[in-house]
Design an enzyme around this catalytic site. Sequence first.
Site, PDB file in Angstrom:
ATOM      1  N   ASN A  30       0.854  -1.188   0.000  1.00 22.66           N
ATOM      2  CA  ASN A  30       0.000   0.000   0.000  1.00 22.66           C
ATOM      3  C   ASN A  30       0.900   1.252   0.000  1.00 22.66           C
ATOM      4  O   ASN A  30       1.752   1.402   0.874  1.00 22.66           O
ATOM      5  CB  ASN A  30      -0.886  -0.053   1.258  1.00 22.66           C
ATOM      6  CG  ASN A  30      -1.804   1.148   1.370  1.00 22.66           C
ATOM      7  OD1 ASN A  30      -1.387   2.269   1.173  1.00 22.66           O
ATOM      8  ND2 ASN A  30      -3.048   0.901   1.711  1.00 22.66           N
ATOM      9  N   HIS A  73       1.026   6.168   2.047  1.00 24.44           N
ATOM     10  CA  HIS A  73       1.780   7.083   2.895  1.00 24.44           C
ATOM     11  C   HIS A  73       3.010   7.687   2.233  1.00 24.44           C
ATOM     12  O   HIS A  73       3.652   8.571   2.794  1.00 24.44           O
ATOM     13  CB  HIS A  73       2.062   6.439   4.248  1.00 24.44           C
ATOM     14  CG  HIS A  73       0.756   6.206   4.954  1.00 24.44           C
ATOM     15  ND1 HIS A  73      -0.068   7.258   5.302  1.00 24.44           N
ATOM     16  CD2 HIS A  73       0.085   5.085   5.273  1.00 24.44           C
ATOM     17  CE1 HIS A  73      -1.186   6.780   5.843  1.00 24.44           C
ATOM     18  NE2 HIS A  73      -1.108   5.460   5.834  1.00 24.44           N
ATOM     19  N   ARG A  91       4.282  18.805   1.576  1.00 23.86           N
ATOM     20  CA  ARG A  91       4.883  19.995   0.978  1.00 23.86           C
ATOM     21  C   ARG A  91       4.152  20.447  -0.289  1.00 23.86           C
ATOM     22  O   ARG A  91       4.570  21.392  -0.942  1.00 23.86           O
ATOM     23  CB  ARG A  91       6.353  19.718   0.631  1.00 23.86           C
ATOM     24  CG  ARG A  91       7.269  19.768   1.827  1.00 23.86           C
ATOM     25  CD  ARG A  91       7.464  21.215   2.276  1.00 23.86           C
ATOM     26  NE  ARG A  91       8.283  21.295   3.464  1.00 23.86           N
ATOM     27  CZ  ARG A  91       9.591  21.529   3.448  1.00 23.86           C
ATOM     28  NH1 ARG A  91      10.232  21.675   2.311  1.00 23.86           N
ATOM     29  NH2 ARG A  91      10.254  21.602   4.564  1.00 23.86           N
ATOM     30  N   HIS A 149      -5.552   3.871  -1.643  1.00 23.03           N
ATOM     31  CA  HIS A 149      -6.893   4.232  -1.140  1.00 23.03           C
ATOM     32  C   HIS A 149      -7.189   5.666  -1.554  1.00 23.03           C
ATOM     33  O   HIS A 149      -6.534   6.600  -1.076  1.00 23.03           O
ATOM     34  CB  HIS A 149      -6.890   4.082   0.387  1.00 23.03           C
ATOM     35  CG  HIS A 149      -8.197   4.360   1.050  1.00 23.03           C
ATOM     36  ND1 HIS A 149      -8.379   4.214   2.401  1.00 23.03           N
ATOM     37  CD2 HIS A 149      -9.394   4.786   0.569  1.00 23.03           C
ATOM     38  CE1 HIS A 149      -9.630   4.523   2.719  1.00 23.03           C
ATOM     39  NE2 HIS A 149     -10.263   4.895   1.629  1.00 23.03           N
ATOM     40  N   ARG A 161      -9.301   8.431  -0.910  1.00 26.98           N
ATOM     41  CA  ARG A 161     -10.273   8.873   0.097  1.00 26.98           C
ATOM     42  C   ARG A 161     -11.100  10.040  -0.426  1.00 26.98           C
ATOM     43  O   ARG A 161     -10.626  10.813  -1.257  1.00 26.98           O
ATOM     44  CB  ARG A 161      -9.541   9.319   1.364  1.00 26.98           C
ATOM     45  CG  ARG A 161      -9.098   8.171   2.238  1.00 26.98           C
ATOM     46  CD  ARG A 161      -8.468   8.704   3.512  1.00 26.98           C
ATOM     47  NE  ARG A 161      -8.307   7.647   4.473  1.00 26.98           N
ATOM     48  CZ  ARG A 161      -9.214   7.351   5.411  1.00 26.98           C
ATOM     49  NH1 ARG A 161     -10.310   8.054   5.546  1.00 26.98           N
ATOM     50  NH2 ARG A 161      -8.997   6.354   6.243  1.00 26.98           N
ATOM     51  N   ARG A 190      -6.803  12.965   1.114  1.00 33.18           N
ATOM     52  CA  ARG A 190      -5.722  13.382   2.026  1.00 33.18           C
ATOM     53  C   ARG A 190      -4.371  12.797   1.643  1.00 33.18           C
ATOM     54  O   ARG A 190      -3.348  13.328   1.996  1.00 33.18           O
ATOM     55  CB  ARG A 190      -6.061  13.023   3.472  1.00 33.18           C
ATOM     56  CG  ARG A 190      -6.003  11.547   3.769  1.00 33.18           C
ATOM     57  CD  ARG A 190      -6.123  11.280   5.248  1.00 33.18           C
ATOM     58  NE  ARG A 190      -7.472  11.489   5.728  1.00 33.18           N
ATOM     59  CZ  ARG A 190      -7.976  10.854   6.789  1.00 33.18           C
ATOM     60  NH1 ARG A 190      -7.231   9.993   7.450  1.00 33.18           N
ATOM     61  NH2 ARG A 190      -9.211  11.056   7.178  1.00 33.18           N
ATOM     62  N   HIS A 191      -4.359  11.656   0.943  1.00 29.78           N
ATOM     63  CA  HIS A 191      -3.068  11.147   0.451  1.00 29.78           C
ATOM     64  C   HIS A 191      -3.132  10.891  -1.054  1.00 29.78           C
ATOM     65  O   HIS A 191      -2.698  11.730  -1.835  1.00 29.78           O
ATOM     66  CB  HIS A 191      -2.532   9.966   1.289  1.00 29.78           C
ATOM     67  CG  HIS A 191      -3.529   8.975   1.790  1.00 29.78           C
ATOM     68  ND1 HIS A 191      -4.382   8.295   0.971  1.00 29.78           N
ATOM     69  CD2 HIS A 191      -3.785   8.539   3.056  1.00 29.78           C
ATOM     70  CE1 HIS A 191      -5.115   7.481   1.703  1.00 29.78           C
ATOM     71  NE2 HIS A 191      -4.801   7.607   2.970  1.00 29.78           N
ATOM     72  N   GLU A 225      -8.652   0.866  -3.264  1.00 30.87           N
ATOM     73  CA  GLU A 225      -9.457   0.915  -2.021  1.00 30.87           C
ATOM     74  C   GLU A 225     -10.333   2.140  -2.048  1.00 30.87           C
ATOM     75  O   GLU A 225      -9.844   3.236  -2.371  1.00 30.87           O
ATOM     76  CB  GLU A 225      -8.517   1.078  -0.838  1.00 30.87           C
ATOM     77  CG  GLU A 225      -8.367  -0.121   0.015  1.00 30.87           C
ATOM     78  CD  GLU A 225      -7.553   0.243   1.242  1.00 30.87           C
ATOM     79  OE1 GLU A 225      -7.975   1.103   2.021  1.00 30.87           O
ATOM     80  OE2 GLU A 225      -6.480  -0.340   1.378  1.00 30.87           O
ATOM     81  N   THR A 256      -7.019   6.451  10.248  1.00 30.02           N
ATOM     82  CA  THR A 256      -6.866   5.369   9.283  1.00 30.02           C
ATOM     83  C   THR A 256      -8.192   4.608   9.274  1.00 30.02           C
ATOM     84  O   THR A 256      -9.124   4.996   9.965  1.00 30.02           O
ATOM     85  CB  THR A 256      -5.673   4.467   9.678  1.00 30.02           C
ATOM     86  OG1 THR A 256      -5.544   3.425   8.716  1.00 30.02           O
ATOM     87  CG2 THR A 256      -5.845   3.853  11.057  1.00 30.02           C
ATOM     88  N   THR A 257      -8.272   3.529   8.474  1.00 27.93           N
ATOM     89  CA  THR A 257      -9.530   2.782   8.407  1.00 27.93           C
ATOM     90  C   THR A 257      -9.677   1.983   9.696  1.00 27.93           C
ATOM     91  O   THR A 257      -9.062   0.940   9.879  1.00 27.93           O
ATOM     92  CB  THR A 257      -9.515   1.850   7.171  1.00 27.93           C
ATOM     93  OG1 THR A 257      -9.053   2.602   6.057  1.00 27.93           O
ATOM     94  CG2 THR A 257     -10.896   1.319   6.875  1.00 27.93           C
ATOM     95  N   GLU A 313     -11.306  -9.113   2.830  1.00 23.11           N
ATOM     96  CA  GLU A 313     -10.030  -8.823   3.488  1.00 23.11           C
ATOM     97  C   GLU A 313     -10.347  -8.675   4.970  1.00 23.11           C
ATOM     98  O   GLU A 313     -11.165  -7.834   5.355  1.00 23.11           O
ATOM     99  CB  GLU A 313      -9.402  -7.553   2.921  1.00 23.11           C
ATOM    100  CG  GLU A 313      -8.057  -7.258   3.590  1.00 23.11           C
ATOM    101  CD  GLU A 313      -7.246  -6.181   2.888  1.00 23.11           C
ATOM    102  OE1 GLU A 313      -7.281  -6.098   1.645  1.00 23.11           O
ATOM    103  OE2 GLU A 313      -6.573  -5.423   3.601  1.00 23.11           O
ATOM    104  N   HIS A 366      -3.916  -4.563   7.635  1.00 26.95           N
ATOM    105  CA  HIS A 366      -4.000  -3.420   8.534  1.00 26.95           C
ATOM    106  C   HIS A 366      -3.109  -3.632   9.753  1.00 26.95           C
ATOM    107  O   HIS A 366      -3.306  -4.569  10.518  1.00 26.95           O
ATOM    108  CB  HIS A 366      -5.429  -3.088   9.004  1.00 26.95           C
ATOM    109  CG  HIS A 366      -5.570  -1.618   9.290  1.00 26.95           C
ATOM    110  ND1 HIS A 366      -5.104  -1.051  10.428  1.00 26.95           N
ATOM    111  CD2 HIS A 366      -6.065  -0.609   8.541  1.00 26.95           C
ATOM    112  CE1 HIS A 366      -5.317   0.254  10.381  1.00 26.95           C
ATOM    113  NE2 HIS A 366      -5.894   0.554   9.241  1.00 26.95           N
ATOM    114  N   GLY A 367      -2.115  -2.759   9.853  1.00 28.08           N
ATOM    115  CA  GLY A 367      -1.236  -2.757  11.023  1.00 28.08           C
ATOM    116  C   GLY A 367      -0.186  -3.848  11.030  1.00 28.08           C
ATOM    117  O   GLY A 367       0.526  -4.006  12.025  1.00 28.08           O
ATOM    118  N   GLY A 417       1.026  -1.489   4.333  1.00 25.60           N
ATOM    119  CA  GLY A 417       1.486  -0.173   3.918  1.00 25.60           C
ATOM    120  C   GLY A 417       2.356   0.533   4.931  1.00 25.60           C
ATOM    121  O   GLY A 417       3.577   0.605   4.803  1.00 25.60           O
TER     122      GLY A 417
END
Length: 257
Positions: free
Chosen positions: A12, A15, A23, A48, A50, A54-55, A75, A105-106, A156, A199-200, A221
């Site tokens: 993923n 990030h 920046r 993902h 969103r 945001r990313h 995603e 996060t999700t 998932e 996740h995580g 990710g």
Amino acid sequence: MSKAPPLRLGVNVDHVATLRNARGGARPDPVRLALAAIAAGADGITAHLREDRRHIRDGDMARLKAEISKPLNFEMAATDDMLSISLATKPHAVCLVPERRQELTTEGGLDVVGQHNVLSPFIARLSDAGIRVSLFIAADPRQIEMAAKLKAPVIEIHTGGWCDAVGDGHADKAASEWKRIVEGAKLAQAAGLEVHAGHGLDYETAEAISVLPEIRELNIGYYMIGEALFVGIDETVRAMRAAMERGRARAQGATSA
Ligand code: PXP
């Protein structure tokens, strides 16, 4: 006993985009990271898009689809806007996730039981377009059974609660979350679903979960992007694959797949 089936690693890249957006320019480029991860052995890329962008941004998704040679897992939340974008992008897979603007996060799985009326036509539209639908859910028997009824080919399993408990040293909670994942993976496979998890995850938890022969793909990710800052993405992908292979080697392939 038969050998456990292969386990894919999806990386993923959200990030990398988080860092870029800090920046407001073009660097670091999440597509460059995706290409490097694939060159080092990743089996696919997840991103993902969103609602608040945001990313990952729309242009990132289009470039990932155009430039990577491995499957793209898109995603997204189940909204009309995302449906149009994903149908235009035509990724290999769409992973439907819950989304709240305030979350970091999700945080939890999708409530497919509560939202089955909305999700049913949504899944059908994506499937009709040849896109593989995956539902990001907790390892909860009711959610798994509904996912199968909704005819999504993949779930998932949300591993965040288990990973947090392992990381925080909460042994009882880690053990109960692990039991839920083990039982959920078995139930899902028996219901005809392909099982992914994410996740995580870090090296330790990825190795542990790779023992489960029902699980066919891990999507990872945040931890990998953080590690890549120190050792580079090539070394991180190689180390993650090695952790997964150590776990897989301990799996006594009790699957019917
Ligand atoms: N899978 C899904 C469905 C996710 O939403 C996320 C987080 O974006 C991941 C996997 C990867 O989680 P992490 O970044 O914690 O490895």
